[in-house]
Design an enzyme around this catalytic site. Structure first.
Site, short mmCIF file in Angstrom:
data_model
loop_
_atom_site.label_atom_id
_atom_site.label_comp_id
_atom_site.label_asym_id
_atom_site.label_seq_id
_atom_site.Cartn_x
_atom_site.Cartn_y
_atom_site.Cartn_z
N SER A 1 -3.87 -61.20 25.39
CA SER A 1 -2.49 -60.72 25.42
C SER A 1 -1.76 -60.92 26.75
O SER A 1 -0.53 -60.94 26.77
CB SER A 1 -2.43 -59.24 25.03
OG SER A 1 -3.19 -58.45 25.92
N GLU B 1 -9.83 -51.47 21.45
CA GLU B 1 -9.31 -50.46 22.39
C GLU B 1 -10.36 -50.17 23.45
O GLU B 1 -11.57 -50.32 23.20
CB GLU B 1 -9.01 -49.15 21.66
CG GLU B 1 -7.86 -49.20 20.69
CD GLU B 1 -7.60 -47.84 20.07
OE1 GLU B 1 -6.49 -47.32 20.26
OE2 GLU B 1 -8.50 -47.30 19.40
N LYS C 1 4.56 -59.90 25.60
CA LYS C 1 5.68 -58.97 25.46
C LYS C 1 7.05 -59.66 25.48
O LYS C 1 8.02 -59.12 24.94
CB LYS C 1 5.63 -57.92 26.57
CG LYS C 1 4.50 -56.91 26.44
CD LYS C 1 4.78 -55.89 25.37
CE LYS C 1 3.79 -54.73 25.43
NZ LYS C 1 4.09 -53.70 24.41
N SER D 1 4.49 -49.66 30.99
CA SER D 1 3.53 -49.64 32.09
C SER D 1 3.56 -50.95 32.87
O SER D 1 2.94 -51.06 33.92
CB SER D 1 2.11 -49.41 31.56
OG SER D 1 1.71 -50.47 30.71
N ASP E 1 -7.17 -43.84 20.56
CA ASP E 1 -6.27 -43.09 19.68
C ASP E 1 -6.06 -43.78 18.33
O ASP E 1 -5.98 -43.12 17.30
CB ASP E 1 -4.92 -42.85 20.37
CG ASP E 1 -4.29 -44.14 20.86
OD1 ASP E 1 -4.92 -44.84 21.67
OD2 ASP E 1 -3.15 -44.46 20.45
N GLY F 1 -9.41 -44.84 25.48
CA GLY F 1 -8.11 -44.84 24.81
C GLY F 1 -8.23 -45.17 23.34
O GLY F 1 -7.61 -46.13 22.85
#
Length: 326
Positions: free
Chosen positions: A308, A208, A57, A82, A214, A212
């Protein structure tokens, strides 16, 4: 009719890489003969758990915040997250002489809240199951005159995240596939932009948690599909709906999405610790989990994996990795 220009291009990712040079870490690529033998492929792990703030990030946050005007930097930035984007935005703001107000769920991992505050940010908490973090962040930004830097719905954030895949492809020749964790979709949007821009035939697979899914549902439907707030150990992937901007990219560039269970994630975290001697947080372990559990059929010969992040405290890591006793 001509097709509209994509919101993020390979040139944007390469420009972000130039901006991040000497600021973000060029993270290592790890190999494991045991892993290769287990999955029947050559696997290359891009370890963003060694990035600044412990996750990818930082790349997107710094790329976006560094482009603000001196006046915007003086007023400060706001963000919602989060945990990992929270830390990234807080550190990037501090590095660039600005200030940050970060909206975080009250049940975010304590280590992530404390690290965010440690970088000098003001932390505002909310209930992720009843509150709307976007609305809270937008209201705070408007009230205080701050520039809002979202965790993935921003072209400069997406381009910055794509630099991890760009580095991986520069360091490892001839990748056939790339596996990437999917939360809001910014990392895979940037990664797919970089990967397919350099290697048009590469297969890009998102991963995923089962709770979750989506993005998987949305790709199947051809439009964004909302789901209830996911309850999963992969807190960084607890998205209710793909981002509008990220989905506009991913629906064209992502080939498929694999799903993994929380038990698969725990097993992958244990494998990484015991065999690779690295700590991976649950969200960062999902692509490795997909490989180890056989959730990605017909693996090609050379597979890149974006690990990640590694932001999990010692107590939580021990709880998650403890063997299940029957």
């Amino acid at each position: 009719m001509t097709n509209p220009a994509p919101p993020v291009t390979l040139d944007d990712v390469q420009d972000a890489a130039a901006r991040l040079k000497g600021v973000a870490h060029r993270t290592p690529v790890l190999r494991s003969r045991t892993l290769d033998a287990r999955v029947g492929a050559e696997v290359f792990l891009k370890c963003e758990n060694f990035q600044r703030i412990g996750a990818f990030k930082f790349r997107g946050a710094y790329n976006a915040i560094s482009r603000l005007t001196p006046e915007q930097l003086a007023r400060g930035i706001a963000a919602y997250s989060s945990g990992n984007h929270a830390q990234a935005a807080a550190l990037a703001a501090r590095e660039l002489g600005s200030t940050a107000v970060i909206v975080m769920p009250e049940d975010a991992p304590r280590s992530k809240r404390e690290a965010t505050a440690g970088y000098g940010a003001e932390v505002v908490t909310y209930d992720r199951y009843t509150g709307d973090r976007v609305a809270i962040g937008e209201a705070l930004a408007a009230e205080r005159g701050l520039t809002l830097i979202p965790p993935y719905e921003h072209p400069h954030v997406i381009a910055g995240q794509g630099t991890a895949a760009l580095e991986l492809i520069e360091d490892v020749e001839d990748l056939d596939a790339l596996l990437v964790p999917v939360g809001g979709g910014g990392l895979i949007a940037g990664s797919a932009t970089a990967a397919k821009g350099l290697l048009p035939r590469i297969r890009v697979t998102g991963v995923e948690p089962e709770a979750g899914d989506d993005t998987k549902r949305s790709l199947a439907a051809g439009e964004r599909v909302p789901i209830p707030v996911p309850r999963t150990i992969a807190d960084g992937q607890a998205a209710e709906i793909p981002g509008e901007l990220t989905f506009s990219i991913n629906k064209h560039l992502v080939d498929d999405v694999a799903l993994v269970s929380d038990d698969d994630i725990r097993a992958a975290m244990r494998f990484a610790f015991e065999r690779l001697k690295i700590v991976i947080e649950p969200s960062g372990a999902t692509p490795l989990a997909a490989l180890l559990s056989g959730r990605v059929p017909e693996l090609p010969r050379r597979v890149g994996v974006i690990v990640s992040g590694g932001n999990v405290d010692a107590r939580r890591f021990a709880e998650l990795c403890a063997p299940v006793r029957g």
